[in-house]
Design an enzyme around this catalytic site. Structure first.
Site, short mmCIF file in Angstrom:
data_model
loop_
_atom_site.label_atom_id
_atom_site.label_comp_id
_atom_site.label_asym_id
_atom_site.label_seq_id
_atom_site.Cartn_x
_atom_site.Cartn_y
_atom_site.Cartn_z
N ILE A 139 0.83 -1.21 0.00
CA ILE A 139 0.00 0.00 0.00
C ILE A 139 0.87 1.27 0.00
O ILE A 139 0.43 2.32 -0.48
CB ILE A 139 -0.99 -0.04 1.18
CG1 ILE A 139 -2.20 0.82 0.92
CG2 ILE A 139 -0.34 0.31 2.50
CD1 ILE A 139 -3.38 0.54 1.86
N ASN B 37 11.07 -8.87 7.56
CA ASN B 37 11.27 -8.38 8.91
C ASN B 37 10.72 -9.42 9.89
O ASN B 37 9.63 -9.96 9.69
CB ASN B 37 10.56 -7.04 9.10
CG ASN B 37 11.25 -5.92 8.34
OD1 ASN B 37 12.46 -5.82 8.36
ND2 ASN B 37 10.47 -5.10 7.66
N HIS C 207 5.58 -12.35 5.84
CA HIS C 207 5.57 -11.83 4.47
C HIS C 207 6.99 -11.52 4.04
O HIS C 207 7.84 -11.15 4.85
CB HIS C 207 4.71 -10.57 4.35
CG HIS C 207 5.02 -9.50 5.35
ND1 HIS C 207 4.63 -9.57 6.66
CD2 HIS C 207 5.72 -8.34 5.23
CE1 HIS C 207 5.04 -8.49 7.30
NE2 HIS C 207 5.72 -7.73 6.47
N HIS D 114 8.94 -9.03 1.29
CA HIS D 114 8.82 -7.91 0.37
C HIS D 114 9.69 -8.23 -0.85
O HIS D 114 10.86 -8.59 -0.70
CB HIS D 114 9.39 -6.63 0.98
CG HIS D 114 8.74 -6.17 2.25
ND1 HIS D 114 7.99 -5.01 2.33
CD2 HIS D 114 8.74 -6.68 3.50
CE1 HIS D 114 7.58 -4.83 3.57
NE2 HIS D 114 8.02 -5.83 4.32
P1 5GP Z 1 6.71 -5.01 7.71
O1 5GP Z 1 7.25 -3.79 8.38
O2 5GP Z 1 5.77 -5.77 8.62
O3 5GP Z 1 7.79 -5.87 7.12
O4 5GP Z 1 5.89 -4.51 6.45
C1 5GP Z 1 4.50 -4.38 6.40
C2 5GP Z 1 4.16 -3.78 5.06
O5 5GP Z 1 2.78 -3.92 4.88
C3 5GP Z 1 4.48 -2.29 4.94
O6 5GP Z 1 5.37 -2.10 3.83
C4 5GP Z 1 3.11 -1.64 4.72
O7 5GP Z 1 3.16 -0.56 3.80
C5 5GP Z 1 2.29 -2.79 4.21
N1 5GP Z 1 0.88 -2.69 4.54
C6 5GP Z 1 0.33 -2.41 5.76
N2 5GP Z 1 -1.00 -2.43 5.71
C7 5GP Z 1 -1.32 -2.76 4.43
C8 5GP Z 1 -2.57 -2.94 3.76
O8 5GP Z 1 -3.67 -2.81 4.31
N3 5GP Z 1 -2.50 -3.26 2.43
C9 5GP Z 1 -1.32 -3.42 1.76
N4 5GP Z 1 -1.37 -3.74 0.47
N5 5GP Z 1 -0.12 -3.25 2.38
C10 5GP Z 1 -0.13 -2.92 3.69
#
Ligand code: 5GP
Length: 120
Positions: free
Chosen positions: A34, A91, A104, A106
């Site tokens: 997002i 992460n 997840h 990236h």
């Molecule tokens: P983390 O910090 O957990 O590795 O990354 C989480 C990722 O999820 C972030 O890059 C954030 O922008 C993305 N994200 C969070 N909420 C949503 C959502 O509702 N939809 C999408 N498509 N991405 C999200």
């Protein structure tokens, strides 16, 4: 850490929140971040309830793990970043600032990405 079924990616998996889907199979869903950090920024998640890579590596079945790795490579190739290069990033836990507690990866690419880590 126990799995929170109300986390945002669990809600995306259940179809309660929309996403811009990039790929789906029996074990894997991928969708566009997002808040993209690069021209290509796709999140790849297993459909199973795993908190993090650590959890997935310990408890995921061989079938789920193979499906996840194969899908991640395919998604990157289909996004057109395999030739120019890309970064896989996962992460895990507090020091990494993991935001969403559903495993997840990236896939980030489409431009030169610079150093691996920002100095703090
Ligand atoms: P983390 O910090 O957990 O590795 O990354 C989480 C990722 O999820 C972030 O890059 C954030 O922008 C993305 N994200 C969070 N909420 C949503 C959502 O509702 N939809 C999408 N498509 N991405 C999200």
């Amino acid at each position: 850490m126990s799995y929170d079924p109300q986390n945002i990616f669990a809600r995306i998996l259940r179809g309660e929140i929309p996403c811009k889907k990039a790929y789906e199979d029996a074990h894997v869903l991928a969708f566009h971040d997002i808040h993209p950090q690069a021209p290509t920024h796709v999140l790849v998640i297993p459909k199973g309830a795993y908190v993090s890579f650590d959890d997935f590596a310990a408890k995921g079945s061989d079938e789920e793990i193979a499906a996840f790795v194969r899908a991640t490579g395919k998604i990157a190739r289909e996004a057109g970043v395999a030739e120019t290069g890309y970064r896989l990033l996962a992460n895990i836990g507090p020091d990494s600032h993991q935001e969403v507690p559903h495993f997840h990866v990236h896939i980030v690419g489409g431009r030169s990405l610079g150093p691996l880590l920002v100095k703090s």
